[in-house]
Design a protein around this motif. Structure first.
Motif, PDB file in Angstrom:
ATOM      1  N   TRP A   3       0.843  -1.179   0.000  1.00 36.34           N
ATOM      2  CA  TRP A   3       0.000   0.000   0.000  1.00 36.34           C
ATOM      3  C   TRP A   3       0.880   1.231   0.000  1.00 36.34           C
ATOM      4  O   TRP A   3       2.089   1.143  -0.085  1.00 36.34           O
ATOM      5  CB  TRP A   3      -0.889   0.006   1.241  1.00 36.34           C
ATOM      6  CG  TRP A   3      -1.758  -1.196   1.315  1.00 36.34           C
ATOM      7  CD1 TRP A   3      -2.987  -1.345   0.764  1.00 36.34           C
ATOM      8  CD2 TRP A   3      -1.462  -2.436   1.967  1.00 36.34           C
ATOM      9  NE1 TRP A   3      -3.489  -2.607   1.030  1.00 36.34           N
ATOM     10  CE2 TRP A   3      -2.569  -3.292   1.770  1.00 36.34           C
ATOM     11  CE3 TRP A   3      -0.383  -2.915   2.684  1.00 36.34           C
ATOM     12  CZ2 TRP A   3      -2.629  -4.585   2.276  1.00 36.34           C
ATOM     13  CZ3 TRP A   3      -0.429  -4.210   3.180  1.00 36.34           C
ATOM     14  CH2 TRP A   3      -1.540  -5.015   2.976  1.00 36.34           C
ATOM     15  N   GLY A   4       0.277   2.360   0.133  1.00 39.07           N
ATOM     16  CA  GLY A   4       1.033   3.599   0.273  1.00 39.07           C
ATOM     17  C   GLY A   4       1.231   4.331  -1.032  1.00 39.07           C
ATOM     18  O   GLY A   4       0.646   3.998  -2.060  1.00 39.07           O
ATOM     19  N   GLU A   5       2.054   5.358  -0.943  1.00 37.72           N
ATOM     20  CA  GLU A   5       2.272   6.247  -2.087  1.00 37.72           C
ATOM     21  C   GLU A   5       2.850   5.517  -3.296  1.00 37.72           C
ATOM     22  O   GLU A   5       2.501   5.814  -4.427  1.00 37.72           O
ATOM     23  CB  GLU A   5       3.172   7.416  -1.697  1.00 37.72           C
ATOM     24  CG  GLU A   5       2.499   8.418  -0.775  1.00 37.72           C
ATOM     25  CD  GLU A   5       1.212   8.989  -1.369  1.00 37.72           C
ATOM     26  OE1 GLU A   5       1.209   9.387  -2.560  1.00 37.72           O
ATOM     27  OE2 GLU A   5       0.199   9.027  -0.647  1.00 37.72           O
ATOM     28  N   GLU A   6       3.751   4.599  -3.052  1.00 39.53           N
ATOM     29  CA  GLU A   6       4.372   3.874  -4.166  1.00 39.53           C
ATOM     30  C   GLU A   6       3.325   3.093  -4.960  1.00 39.53           C
ATOM     31  O   GLU A   6       3.238   3.204  -6.177  1.00 39.53           O
ATOM     32  CB  GLU A   6       5.437   2.929  -3.618  1.00 39.53           C
ATOM     33  CG  GLU A   6       6.569   2.693  -4.547  1.00 39.53           C
ATOM     34  CD  GLU A   6       7.759   2.104  -3.811  1.00 39.53           C
ATOM     35  OE1 GLU A   6       8.865   2.340  -4.300  1.00 39.53           O
ATOM     36  OE2 GLU A   6       7.601   1.422  -2.782  1.00 39.53           O
TER      37      GLU A   6
ATOM     38  N   ARG B 186       0.088   3.508  -4.892  1.00 40.18           N
ATOM     39  CA  ARG B 186      -0.878   4.455  -5.451  1.00 40.18           C
ATOM     40  C   ARG B 186      -0.332   5.060  -6.753  1.00 40.18           C
ATOM     41  O   ARG B 186      -1.053   5.240  -7.719  1.00 40.18           O
ATOM     42  CB  ARG B 186      -1.184   5.555  -4.430  1.00 40.18           C
ATOM     43  CG  ARG B 186      -2.342   6.453  -4.830  1.00 40.18           C
ATOM     44  CD  ARG B 186      -2.757   7.397  -3.711  1.00 40.18           C
ATOM     45  NE  ARG B 186      -3.481   6.662  -2.663  1.00 40.18           N
ATOM     46  CZ  ARG B 186      -2.992   6.329  -1.462  1.00 40.18           C
ATOM     47  NH1 ARG B 186      -1.786   6.674  -1.123  1.00 40.18           N
ATOM     48  NH2 ARG B 186      -3.718   5.676  -0.587  1.00 40.18           N
ATOM     49  N   GLY B 187       0.959   5.336  -6.777  1.00 38.20           N
ATOM     50  CA  GLY B 187       1.594   5.860  -7.988  1.00 38.20           C
ATOM     51  C   GLY B 187       1.529   4.866  -9.135  1.00 38.20           C
ATOM     52  O   GLY B 187       1.257   5.242 -10.277  1.00 38.20           O
ATOM     53  N   TRP B 188       1.778   3.578  -8.848  1.00 38.18           N
ATOM     54  CA  TRP B 188       1.688   2.562  -9.903  1.00 38.18           C
ATOM     55  C   TRP B 188       0.266   2.466 -10.439  1.00 38.18           C
ATOM     56  O   TRP B 188       0.051   2.357 -11.638  1.00 38.18           O
ATOM     57  CB  TRP B 188       2.128   1.206  -9.388  1.00 38.18           C
ATOM     58  CG  TRP B 188       3.563   1.153  -8.963  1.00 38.18           C
ATOM     59  CD1 TRP B 188       4.601   1.911  -9.448  1.00 38.18           C
ATOM     60  CD2 TRP B 188       4.116   0.316  -7.962  1.00 38.18           C
ATOM     61  NE1 TRP B 188       5.760   1.574  -8.805  1.00 38.18           N
ATOM     62  CE2 TRP B 188       5.498   0.599  -7.881  1.00 38.18           C
ATOM     63  CE3 TRP B 188       3.584  -0.658  -7.119  1.00 38.18           C
ATOM     64  CZ2 TRP B 188       6.343  -0.060  -7.003  1.00 38.18           C
ATOM     65  CZ3 TRP B 188       4.436  -1.307  -6.238  1.00 38.18           C
ATOM     66  CH2 TRP B 188       5.796  -1.012  -6.191  1.00 38.18           C
TER      67      TRP B 188
ATOM     68  N   GLN C 203      -1.992   4.821 -10.489  1.00 38.33           N
ATOM     69  CA  GLN C 203      -2.245   6.010 -11.303  1.00 38.33           C
ATOM     70  C   GLN C 203      -1.579   5.901 -12.665  1.00 38.33           C
ATOM     71  O   GLN C 203      -2.175   6.270 -13.682  1.00 38.33           O
ATOM     72  CB  GLN C 203      -1.787   7.269 -10.569  1.00 38.33           C
ATOM     73  CG  GLN C 203      -2.648   7.601  -9.381  1.00 38.33           C
ATOM     74  CD  GLN C 203      -2.067   8.696  -8.503  1.00 38.33           C
ATOM     75  OE1 GLN C 203      -0.901   9.055  -8.609  1.00 38.33           O
ATOM     76  NE2 GLN C 203      -2.888   9.217  -7.602  1.00 38.33           N
ATOM     77  N   GLN C 204      -0.350   5.382 -12.702  1.00 39.00           N
ATOM     78  CA  GLN C 204       0.334   5.199 -13.984  1.00 39.00           C
ATOM     79  C   GLN C 204      -0.443   4.224 -14.868  1.00 39.00           C
ATOM     80  O   GLN C 204      -0.626   4.463 -16.071  1.00 39.00           O
ATOM     81  CB  GLN C 204       1.756   4.672 -13.756  1.00 39.00           C
ATOM     82  CG  GLN C 204       2.680   5.668 -13.115  1.00 39.00           C
ATOM     83  CD  GLN C 204       3.952   5.022 -12.587  1.00 39.00           C
ATOM     84  OE1 GLN C 204       4.248   3.857 -12.838  1.00 39.00           O
ATOM     85  NE2 GLN C 204       4.716   5.791 -11.823  1.00 39.00           N
TER      86      GLN C 204
END
Length: 108
Positions: A81-84, A86-88, A90-91
């Motif tokens: 979980w987390g920002e990492e 979430r970034g994937w 979104q990509q």
């Protein structure tokens, strides 16, 4: 277990190409490695206690509310979980918006 999502398409024949595109857009540090498979990919990390970060597979639906049994879809399992993560996501979502074929994300 983690975040679970599916991606369905009005044209299921495009799913293998979509999976390749999803793998190609992910950005990650050198503590991760991308492992390609015939029907998907796995993003591994250098942590023996929790080695998988993300799995993406083409699967046949069975008991999935949003898709008829037997239909193909892309299964995405975010183990972390987390920002990492979430970034994937979104990509990957951004990339699916670039693909013609009626791709629709849904939560499992």
């Amino acid at each position: 277990m983690g975040w679970e999502y599916g991606i369905r398409a009005t044209e299921p024949a495009i799913l293998p190409e979509v999976v390749k595109r999803l793998a190609s857009v992910l950005t990650f540090t050198n503590m991760y490695s991308l492992e390609h498979h015939a029907n998907g990919f796995v993003l591994n990390r250098e942590d023996p206690s929790w080695p998988r970060a993300l799995e993406v597979w083409i699967e046949e639906a069975s008991g999935v509310e949003e898709i008829a049994d037997g239909a193909l879809y892309i299964y995405c399992l975010f183990h972390i979980w987390g920002e990492e993560a979430r970034g994937w996501m979104q990509q990957m979502e951004q990339e699916t918006r670039q693909v013609e074929g009626g791709l629709i994300w849904f939560e499992l």
